[in-house]
Design a protein around this motif. Structure first.
Motif, PDB file in Angstrom:
ATOM      1  N   PHE A  25      -4.008  25.621  23.613  1.00  0.00           N
ATOM      2  CA  PHE A  25      -3.296  24.354  23.332  1.00  0.00           C
ATOM      3  C   PHE A  25      -1.761  24.412  23.181  1.00  0.00           C
ATOM      4  CE2 PHE A  25      -2.259  20.566  20.680  1.00  0.00           C
ATOM      5  CZ  PHE A  25      -2.729  19.415  21.668  1.00  0.00           C
ATOM      6  N   PHE A  28      -0.572  24.570  26.595  1.00  0.00           N
ATOM      7  CA  PHE A  28      -0.786  23.429  27.424  1.00  0.00           C
ATOM      8  C   PHE A  28       0.580  22.560  27.084  1.00  0.00           C
ATOM      9  CE2 PHE A  28      -1.758  18.953  26.230  1.00  0.00           C
ATOM     10  CZ  PHE A  28      -1.795  18.377  27.519  1.00  0.00           C
ATOM     11  N   TRP A  32       2.825  21.625  30.268  1.00  0.00           N
ATOM     12  CA  TRP A  32       2.427  20.698  31.123  1.00  0.00           C
ATOM     13  C   TRP A  32       3.467  19.610  31.513  1.00  0.00           C
ATOM     14  CZ3 TRP A  32      -1.390  19.279  33.888  1.00  0.00           C
ATOM     15  CH2 TRP A  32      -1.785  17.968  34.454  1.00  0.00           C
ATOM     16  N   ASP A  62      -4.855  14.645  30.539  1.00  0.00           N
ATOM     17  CA  ASP A  62      -3.874  15.785  30.807  1.00  0.00           C
ATOM     18  C   ASP A  62      -4.573  17.079  30.451  1.00  0.00           C
ATOM     19  OD1 ASP A  62      -1.997  13.954  31.702  1.00  0.00           O
ATOM     20  OD2 ASP A  62      -0.961  14.059  29.875  1.00  0.00           O
ATOM     21  N   ILE A  63      -5.240  17.389  29.134  1.00  0.00           N
ATOM     22  CA  ILE A  63      -5.802  18.448  28.725  1.00  0.00           C
ATOM     23  C   ILE A  63      -7.004  18.849  29.825  1.00  0.00           C
ATOM     24  CG2 ILE A  63      -6.911  19.950  27.178  1.00  0.00           C
ATOM     25  CD1 ILE A  63      -5.955  17.747  25.054  1.00  0.00           C
ATOM     26  N   HIS A  66      -5.425  20.259  33.054  1.00  0.00           N
ATOM     27  CA  HIS A  66      -4.711  21.791  32.759  1.00  0.00           C
ATOM     28  C   HIS A  66      -5.682  22.898  32.431  1.00  0.00           C
ATOM     29  CE1 HIS A  66      -2.555  24.686  30.066  1.00  0.00           C
ATOM     30  NE2 HIS A  66      -1.417  24.380  31.075  1.00  0.00           N
ATOM     31  N   ALA A  71     -10.493  21.677  27.193  1.00  0.00           N
ATOM     32  CA  ALA A  71     -10.893  20.243  26.913  1.00  0.00           C
ATOM     33  C   ALA A  71     -12.623  20.214  26.424  1.00  0.00           C
ATOM     34  CB  ALA A  71     -10.898  19.486  28.220  1.00  0.00           C
TER      35      ALA A  71
END
Length: 797
Positions: A25, A28, A32, A62-63, A66, A71
């Protein structure tokens, strides 16, 4: 102390899945990029350094794009990994923005969840996983501080025990960290070194549209923390993103039955969710489900408590629309027939009643609320009341408006109490505090409150909405709670006349069971009368049969409901100003209404007051908004006056029946007329024995005017001789001469003579406006007296 810390570390179990999730995370957040060179979440992270900010909003989309595995892990194991995600946010801020934020806690708010669930679908399977639920907020509690990480001091050896995590209840350390000390119970909380977070409880209820048949709405408690507090207000329809959790049900243990079963010795166990006598082995564990939310979305906007509630401008709204959406709004604003197209699109299944549709449409656009320099607020909401016979689609109007508006509440007058309409003070089950539960008018704040069967409300309950209709506030002084709440709602009421049918011969006041103060607070009154008319009956029947046969094809809409809602939201951004020409016109129209009201010739439905002037102004502003105009022009004022006029003067006077006069000479006149006119035209002579009220007033006005002019002429010559005073026959002959151009046959002459004589007799013997004088000495006859106007009679203007 070091030995104790090493022991604690040794006993700590590492969660490898959560730690891996934390690392991914954080990657990310750092990597991102949506558009541009720098990471998308760098700017929001810089904002978090401010003292009032502590929550970062991250989009699940977005997660997903990515790292879909990440997610999926977050969605399935949300409650497990959430503390690690918050730690990742903290590390991201520390690395990228400011290194000196070690003492601050950060939180994560996830937005743009794809799949939503209903309140009814929350089952134990969802516990711990990330879900989104939708509901209407019915109750909010005050914001409290909640202990997140406690720092405790051992009262025996003064050792500090840090980082004791709290789980929805006050949790002390299990044992002192000092290996020599065996203290397990005597600890004191060090408030200065502990960490607190804002905590608020909100109750939501199922939206009525989602209810299965025969079910009552279910409710669930939502727990909001950090910046999510104060984002949901009573009446809002919100989406909450978070997880379902299980908490001990302290409220159930406070019920009278539970207290009787438990013993006073086990108070500590009650707080844990244990009920019954421990010695007997009865241990009923009470748990209930609550929803721990990390994000709140209202009307498509993700909200945080620190966001300032700025009124959006039309430009802001335009920038948020897509190209197609803006194109449709622009086309609608340029539409020449927008007024009629909007009402046909919003009420496609209701035939006719165009004036009512126009009134309701203007109510949805609303006027402009204002605040005077002294602080007095002037309402901009328009209140509409629809009165009419049964089966004239009154409730249908209300249902359509309540389904279309985002903040609309539908309620029935007979089933509503004063507290249910305004607000109720109820005791909270857990804390025992008094909290305010919103009623229908509060829930409809900035929306529409539809009240059906308004006439059947109890008078004591009707009084409760007096303040809400004009001042737009609700004041409560109950159970030690004193509060003034906002109720900026338009009220759309439907009422039945007394006796079920509308009596056209009576005024509106005599037709409905409503007090004068309530009536004056309505801007528009519409009267729907169920008349028998072959053409309209055929059209309505055709419409209904079409609806039953082919539902989709028979509904003709120019615009869809989404387009209307979007246009409505855009048009309400405008705050039109009244031009000088319009101001003059408003004053003139109001003067005209007042003068007509004082003159008795046209009976108005209710007294014209300053409120009707304000109504006209609000309707003008609403009409200007409908056309996205920045200025209220004369055209807008004229339409407002027309609607108000339609609404006010809808009282029909009964036809004047000339056959039932009390005149003593009526019978001989009738006999002579019949002998003159042969037996054949008896039909024609009987037919005009009823005159419309307007025609009767016109005839009586002409006759009285003629007699008054004769009297004035006599006074001017100072003759004073009653011989020149007009006799009854003179008045009748004068009127027939006036009509000589219209009379073409002998029968018409006989007809008109008979009507005039009847009208004169009615003025003498029933209305007593004309006084007959019989002077036999001067040659006057009893059948043909001299006529003078009553000295106390005042001519209508």
């Amino acid at each position: 102390m070091d030995v104790a810390a090493a022991q604690v570390e040794a006993g700590h179990v590492r969660d490898e899945v959560a730690e891996r999730c934390q690392k991914r995370f954080q990657d990310f957040l750092e990597e991102w990029r949506d558009e541009g060179d720098q990471p998308k979440y760098l700017e929001p992270a810089k904002e978090l350094v401010k003292p009032e900010r502590n929550t970062l909003q991250v989009s699940m989309r977005d997660i997903e794009r990515h790292n879909s595995m990440l997610a999926e892990t977050i969605t399935k194991e949300y409650y497990r990994v959430y503390p690690h995600l918050c730690a990742a946010v903290k590390n991201f801020v520390k690395d990228q923005v400011d290194n000196a934020v070690a003492e601050k806690d950060f939180y994560l708010s996830l937005t743009e969840m794809e799949i939503g669930h209903k309140v009814r679908e929350l089952t134990t399977i969802k516990i711990g996983s990330l879900t989104k639920i939708t509901g209407q907020v019915v109750r909010t509690h005050p914001v409290h501080p909640e202990l997140v990480h406690g720092t405790f001091q051992c009262l025996d050896c003064q050792t500090m025990v840090e980082g004791v995590e709290q789980q929805f209840k006050y949790t002390q350390p299990a044992v002192c960290r000092n290996p020599v000390c065996n203290n397990r119970s005597r600890f004191m909380l060090d408030i200065n070194k502990s960490r607190f977070v804002d905590f608020q409880k909100v109750r939501i209820q199922e939206v009525q549209a989602e209810l299965p048949r025969g079910c009552i709405p279910r409710s669930v408690d939502i727990i909001l923390r950090a910046e999510a507090v104060e984002t949901a207000q009573p009446g809002d329809r919100c989406d909450f993103t978070g997880t379902l959790i299980v908490v001990p049900d302290v409220g159930a243990l406070n019920l009278p039955g539970a207290q009787a079963e438990s013993s006073n010795r086990h108070k500590g166990e009650q707080a844990e969710g244990v009920k019954g006598l421990k010695s007997l082995g009865v241990r009923d564990l009470h748990y209930r489900m609550a929803f721990l939310a990390c994000g709140v979305t209202t009307g498509g906007k993700n909200k945080l408590g620190s966001d300032c509630e700025e009124a959006e401008s039309a430009e802001d709204m335009k920038s948020k629309m897509t190209g197609e959406e803006w194109e449709s709004v622009y086309k609608m604003s340029q539409d020449k027939n927008l007024y009629s197209n909007l009402i046909t699109s919003l009420f496609p299944t209701i035939h006719g009643n165009d004036e009512v549709k126009r009134g309701i449409m203007l109510m949805l656009f609303g006027g402009v609320p204002k605040t005077t320099p002294s602080g007095t607020s002037l309402r901009g909401d328009i209140n509409v009341c629809v009165v009419g016979d049964p089966s004239t689609a009154k409730s249908q109007f209300l249902k359509m408006v309540s389904d279309f508006c985002p903040r609309a509440v539908y309620t029935s007058g007979k089933a509503s109490s004063a507290a249910g309409l305004t607000a109720a003070v109820v005791r909270d089950e857990e804390s025992g505090e008094f909290v305010i539960e919103a009623g229908a008018l509060m829930l409809a704040d900035n929306g529409v409150c539809c009240i059906d069967e308004f006439d059947k409300m109890d008078p004591r309950d009707q009084v409760a909405i007096h303040e809400a209709m004009e001042q737009q506030t609700i004041s409560i002084t109950k159970a030690g709670v004193k509060a003034t709440l906002n109720a900026r709602a338009s009220i759309l009421a439907a009422a039945n006349p007394i006796g079920g049918r509308y009596d056209r011969s009576k005024s509106l006041k005599q037709n409905i069971d409503m007090s004068a103060p309530i009536m004056s607070r309505f801007d528009l009154f519409f009267i729907l009368v169920d008349d028998c008319n072959e053409v309209t009956d055929y059209a309505i029947a055709r419409r209904i049969i079409d609806l039953h046969q082919k539902l989709e094809e028979s509904v003709e809409r120019t615009y869809t409901e989404e387009e209307i809602a979007r246009y409505l939201g855009f048009a309400r951004m405008f705050k039109p100003k009244v031009s000088m020409e319009s101001q003059e016109l408003l004053v003139q129209q109001y003067k005209h209404l007042r003068q007509r009201d004082t003159g008795g010739s046209a009976k108005s439905s209710w007294r014209i007051t300053v409120r009707q002037l304000e109504s006209m102004l609000r309707l003008s502003e609403s009409f200007a908004r409908l056309h996205c105009s920045e200025e209220v022009t004369a055209k807008h004022v004229k339409e407002a006056y027309r609607l108000l006029n339609k609404s006010i003067i809808r009282v029909d006077q009964p036809d004047v029946d000339l056959d039932n006069d009390d005149a003593p000479e009526e019978d001989p006149v009738e006999e002579t007329m019949e002998t003159d006119a042969e037996p054949e035209p008896t039909e024609t002579t009987k037919k005009p024995m009823k005159l419309t009220y307007e025609k009767y007033k016109k005839m009586s006005f002409l006759l009285i005017d003629y007699i008054k002019n004769k009297e004035d002429a006599l006074e001017a010559t100072e003759g004073g001789d009653t011989d020149n005073t007009p006799k009854r026959s003179d008045v009748v002959n004068w009127y027939l001469e006036e009509l000589s151009g219209e009379i073409e046959s002998q029968e018409e002459l006989v007809e008109h003579r008979q009507i005039v004589e009847k009208v004169v007799d009615r003025l003498i013997y029933q209305d007593q406006v004309i006084v007959p004088l019989t002077n036999t000495t001067k040659g006057g006859e009893v059948e043909d007296p001299f006529l003078v106007v009553h000295p106390n009679y005042i001519q209508d203007q």
